[in-house]
Design a protein around this motif. Structure first.
Motif, short mmCIF file in Angstrom:
data_model
loop_
_atom_site.label_atom_id
_atom_site.label_comp_id
_atom_site.label_asym_id
_atom_site.label_seq_id
_atom_site.Cartn_x
_atom_site.Cartn_y
_atom_site.Cartn_z
N MET A 67 1.67 6.42 2.20
CA MET A 67 0.53 7.01 1.51
C MET A 67 0.27 8.42 2.02
N ASP A 68 -0.18 9.28 1.12
CA ASP A 68 -0.72 10.57 1.51
C ASP A 68 -2.17 10.55 1.06
N GLY A 69 -3.07 10.28 1.96
CA GLY A 69 -4.45 10.07 1.56
C GLY A 69 -4.51 8.82 0.69
N GLU A 70 -5.02 8.99 -0.53
CA GLU A 70 -5.12 7.82 -1.40
C GLU A 70 -3.94 7.71 -2.36
N ARG A 71 -3.03 8.69 -2.31
CA ARG A 71 -1.91 8.69 -3.24
C ARG A 71 -0.69 8.03 -2.62
N VAL A 72 0.06 7.32 -3.44
CA VAL A 72 1.30 6.69 -2.97
C VAL A 72 2.41 7.72 -3.01
N VAL A 73 3.13 7.88 -1.90
CA VAL A 73 4.27 8.79 -1.88
C VAL A 73 5.55 8.00 -2.18
N ARG A 74 5.70 6.86 -1.50
CA ARG A 74 6.88 6.02 -1.69
C ARG A 74 6.46 4.57 -1.69
N CYS A 75 7.23 3.75 -2.38
CA CYS A 75 6.94 2.32 -2.37
C CYS A 75 8.25 1.58 -2.22
N LYS A 76 8.30 0.69 -1.24
CA LYS A 76 9.50 -0.15 -1.10
C LYS A 76 9.11 -1.60 -1.27
#
Lengths: 374, 154
Positions: free
Chosen positions: A37-46
């Motif tokens: 996460m970057d703050g409330e945003r998802v950067v990557r999801c595995k």
């Protein structure tokens, strides 16, 4: 990655890892998402799967062809009928068995009823994920009536083990068609009611419109199928492309939408409920008499060979790749399951999303984890 | 197009790769591993093949020597299907990845690696998918043994 916080240069911000699941109420089973996460945003999801791996394919290699049928029930507990169906279809294809016409119709009736039951369950849980509790009660209330029909036919409400190689295990009860039509008459107007609960709702709109956009190209590359593919503008349905059983004799439409977002996936399933009702009415009208089963030896031996068959389950394109070496047990039995592809696509879809959006996206794909993990 | 129509086209285009029809599977061609991934790239992009869709890939273990990787391709444009089978040596099965052609290959290959022990060279994230990370052995191999795995009584 560390960087300066724009509003205050003295502060730095960095990405962090957030673990969602495997025991999370909104993942519809045991799915774990490792989010960066970057703050409330998802950067990557595995996505991490495998928690429900029961080695169904290995178990199938250890059982006779008839003994595998109850194992396929456990592939996808929401639509056991279609999982049964794809397996018996593969065996019948290899053994070159012709199914009596009455059995073909019964199988189609069961698949479509199961599609209704599965979509109603999905409707309830999906609405719950985006914060509406009433649809959950509505969906489950009406799903019960479908399960009652199943119970009167095969004695089971969830894991049916109803289909047999060469037909079905028992005939429909005498008054089945009347009861089914009575259910359809009573239930079909309610689809409009389901839609009214969500369609006109501004909160639902904001949570679903333009969220989780999936383009047709990406959908194909990830192997997405079924309602999720049709929501991305591809009019693809196995029942239409490679008609099996009695589908060529039935009239139905394949609903398509081009938006590719969560809302489109919801609308497609609502339309499919109507189409399933339409198919069921035609089946009740055309249902022929005659035998419901072409009896096969309990320990049947299949000739050497391989086949791949597939059909349209409520979730998408489910397939069975069956290899026989001329014995009474499958040599290899691989199930191609739609949810497997639908979970893989999350890593692409949830980038730059908020966490509540992940729940909406996850629910809109209608994934069933036992089917993914097998 | 059916596999026997594909066969002469593929043989003419890829003379260095061996192709033959599969006597057991009317939907399949058997090819040598040297053609991966070029043949698949062509099948995806050539307009006459247009295989946009990798339905699944899996493997079949045939002891003592052979482990066969199976790819099932489908074209929505032409509505045709082609399965390609590649035989690999069972003691050290290695094959180039297709994950740059179809994203779907990514997880399918992880699953094959996990359950059969096939190594996909060039795959960026080849980890176990179904079994725990520290699991030993590859369960769908025919000679796999585990204390909990007993033959069913007849």
């Amino acid at each position: 990655m560390m960087r300066q916080f724009p509003a205050n240069p003295d502060l730095t911000v960095e990405e962090f890892e957030l673990n969602m699941g495997p025991q999370h109420p909104s993942t519809h089973g045991v799915l774990r998402l490792v989010l960066t996460m970057d703050g409330e945003r998802v950067v990557r999801c595995k996505p991490v799967v495998g928690y429900l791996h029961r080695s169904i394919e290995k178990m199938a290699e250890n059982r006779t062809y008839t003994q595998v049928i109850p194992v396929t029930d456990r592939l996808d507990y929401c639509t056991s009928m279609t999982s049964n169906y794809v397996y018996v279809m593969a065996v019948e294809d290899l053994a070159d068995i012709t199914v009596p016409p009455r059995a073909e119709y019964i199988r189609v009736i069961m698949s479509e009823l199961n599609r209704i039951a599965s979509h109603l369950l999905w409707y309830g849980t999906f609405a719950l994920e985006v914060g509406a509790t009433t649809p959950f009660i509505y969906g489950f209330r009406d799903r019960e009536k479908v399960l009652d029909l199943f119970e009167s036919t095969c004695g089971a409400r969830l894991l049916y083990n109803y289909l047999r190689i060469g037909g079905v295990s028992r005939d429909l009860p005498e008054d089945f068609c009347e009861r089914m039509l009575a259910f359809l008459d009573e239930w079909e107007p309610l689809i409009r009611e389901y839609e009214d609960l969500l369609d006109e709702n501004p909160i639902f709109y904001n949570r679903t419109k333009k969220v989780g956009f999936l383009s047709a190209e990406k959908a194909l590359a990830y192997g997405v199928s079924g309602p999720n593919l049709r929501a991305s503008g591809m009019a693809r349905d196995v029942r239409r492309e490679h008609p099996y059983a009695v589908y060529p004799e039935l009239e139905f439409d394949v609903p398509v939408r081009t938006e590719g977002d969560v809302f489109a996936r919801y609308r497609i399933r609502m339309e499919e409920l109507r189409q399933s009702a339409r198919i069921l009415r035609q089946c009740a009208e055309k249902l022929p008499g005659g035998p419901y089963l072409e009896p096969q030896p309990l320990r049947m031996v299949l000739p050497e060979g391989e086949t791949y068959v597939h059909l349209e389950s409520p979730r998408g394109d489910i397939g069975c790749y069956l290899v026989s070496q001329g014995t009474d047990k499958p040599y290899r039995c691989k199930f191609r399951t739609p949810s497997f592809c639908h979970i893989a696509v999350f890593q692409h879809l949830v980038r730059d999303c908020l966490i509540p959006d992940i729940m909406a996206i996850c629910a809109s794909f209608d994934v069933v984890l036992p089917e993914t993990d097998r | 197009m059916s596999p026997d129509e594909f066969l002469p086209i593929l043989q003419a285009r890829f003379p260095q790769v061996e192709f033959r029809l599969d006597p057991l599977n009317p939907q399949a061609l058997i090819m040598s591993a040297s053609g991966v991934p070029e043949v698949f790239g062509w099948l995806r992009d050539a307009p006459e093949a247009a295989m946009q869709y990798l339905e699944f890939s899996t493997a079949v273990d045939s002891p003592p020597d052979c482990l066969c990787v199976v790819y099932s391709l489908y074209s929505y444009t032409h509505r045709h299907r082609l399965a390609l089978k590649v035989d690999l040596p069972r003691h050290a099965p290695t094959i180039p990845t297709l994950s740059h052609l179809w994203e779907n290959a990514d997880w399918n290959e992880r699953e094959i690696y996990d359950l059969f022990g096939v190594f996909f060279s060039g795959h960026e994230d080849l980890r176990r998918l179904m079994m725990p990370e520290d699991w030993e052995g590859h369960p769908l191999r025919k000679d796999y043994s585990h204390p909990n795995l007993t033959p069913r009584p007849d």
